[in-house]
Scaffold this motif. Sequence first.
Motif, short mmCIF file in Angstrom:
data_model
loop_
_atom_site.label_atom_id
_atom_site.label_comp_id
_atom_site.label_asym_id
_atom_site.label_seq_id
_atom_site.Cartn_x
_atom_site.Cartn_y
_atom_site.Cartn_z
N ALA A 1 0.83 -1.21 0.00
CA ALA A 1 0.00 0.00 0.00
C ALA A 1 0.86 1.25 0.00
O ALA A 1 0.60 2.20 -0.74
CB ALA A 1 -0.94 0.00 1.21
N ALA A 2 1.88 1.28 0.81
CA ALA A 2 2.75 2.46 0.87
C ALA A 2 3.55 2.63 -0.41
O ALA A 2 3.71 3.75 -0.90
CB ALA A 2 3.67 2.38 2.07
N ALA B 1 1.26 4.12 -2.79
CA ALA B 1 0.99 5.52 -2.46
C ALA B 1 2.09 6.42 -2.96
O ALA B 1 1.84 7.43 -3.62
CB ALA B 1 0.80 5.68 -0.95
N GLY C 1 -3.62 7.65 -0.06
CA GLY C 1 -4.34 7.77 1.21
C GLY C 1 -5.29 6.61 1.36
O GLY C 1 -4.96 5.48 0.99
N PHE C 2 -6.47 6.90 1.83
CA PHE C 2 -7.45 5.85 2.08
C PHE C 2 -8.75 6.14 1.35
O PHE C 2 -9.83 5.77 1.79
CB PHE C 2 -7.68 5.72 3.59
CG PHE C 2 -6.41 5.48 4.35
CD1 PHE C 2 -5.84 4.22 4.40
CD2 PHE C 2 -5.75 6.52 5.00
CE1 PHE C 2 -4.64 3.99 5.07
CE2 PHE C 2 -4.57 6.31 5.68
CZ PHE C 2 -4.01 5.05 5.71
N MET D 1 -6.62 7.36 10.98
CA MET D 1 -6.45 7.10 9.55
C MET D 1 -7.72 7.44 8.77
O MET D 1 -7.66 7.97 7.67
CB MET D 1 -6.08 5.63 9.31
CG MET D 1 -4.64 5.31 9.64
SD MET D 1 -4.15 3.65 9.14
CE MET D 1 -4.75 2.67 10.50
N PRO E 1 -3.67 12.35 4.59
CA PRO E 1 -3.73 10.92 4.26
C PRO E 1 -2.40 10.30 3.87
O PRO E 1 -2.14 9.15 4.22
CB PRO E 1 -4.74 10.85 3.12
CG PRO E 1 -4.80 12.23 2.55
CD PRO E 1 -4.49 13.16 3.68
N LYS F 1 -0.76 7.05 5.61
CA LYS F 1 -0.48 5.88 4.78
C LYS F 1 0.98 5.45 4.95
O LYS F 1 1.30 4.27 5.01
CB LYS F 1 -0.77 6.21 3.31
CG LYS F 1 -0.71 5.03 2.38
CD LYS F 1 -2.03 4.32 2.31
CE LYS F 1 -2.10 3.35 1.17
NZ LYS F 1 -3.35 3.34 0.46
#
Length: 166
Positions: A10-11, A14, A50-51, A108, A114, A118
Amino acid sequence: HPLRRAAILAAQSAVAAVLACQEEAARPPTAAEEPLDEASRIAHLLRRAGFGAGKAELERFRTLGLPATVEHLLDYGSVPDPSLERLATLELDLTKLDQMQRWWLLRMLHTTRPLQEKMVLFWHGLLVSGNSKVGSPPLMLRQNEFFREHALASFPTILKGIGRDP
């Protein structure tokens, strides 16, 4: 561990999304490309860096445009984060693991920063010690705050800092 792997991916996504949007915003598309419209690119960026974003937040970023959205994500230090005040009203006991985890999850969800959160999740998945080994939620929270403070720092800086963390 599956969650750790997911946080790392995920990172990485991002950071790649922010950098790609920053580069894309600086150059016009070629005739051979069929680019997404700017609103779609902004939505994609907010999911990756972000989310995601709610309808109102997405509209606000669409109004700002892609370059300003990228700048907002990267320059999070200048962005106020009222979610902290909101979290303080919950009066959670951050010395208890379940309440600290709840605090972070809510942070979060409601943050105005965000990319920072993240990246905290990324570093947590990559370098964190588990509470089962540390046995101290306040120390885990301290580590979480270290990652937040150094979210976009260089890998050597983070590695040295985490190596010195009690």
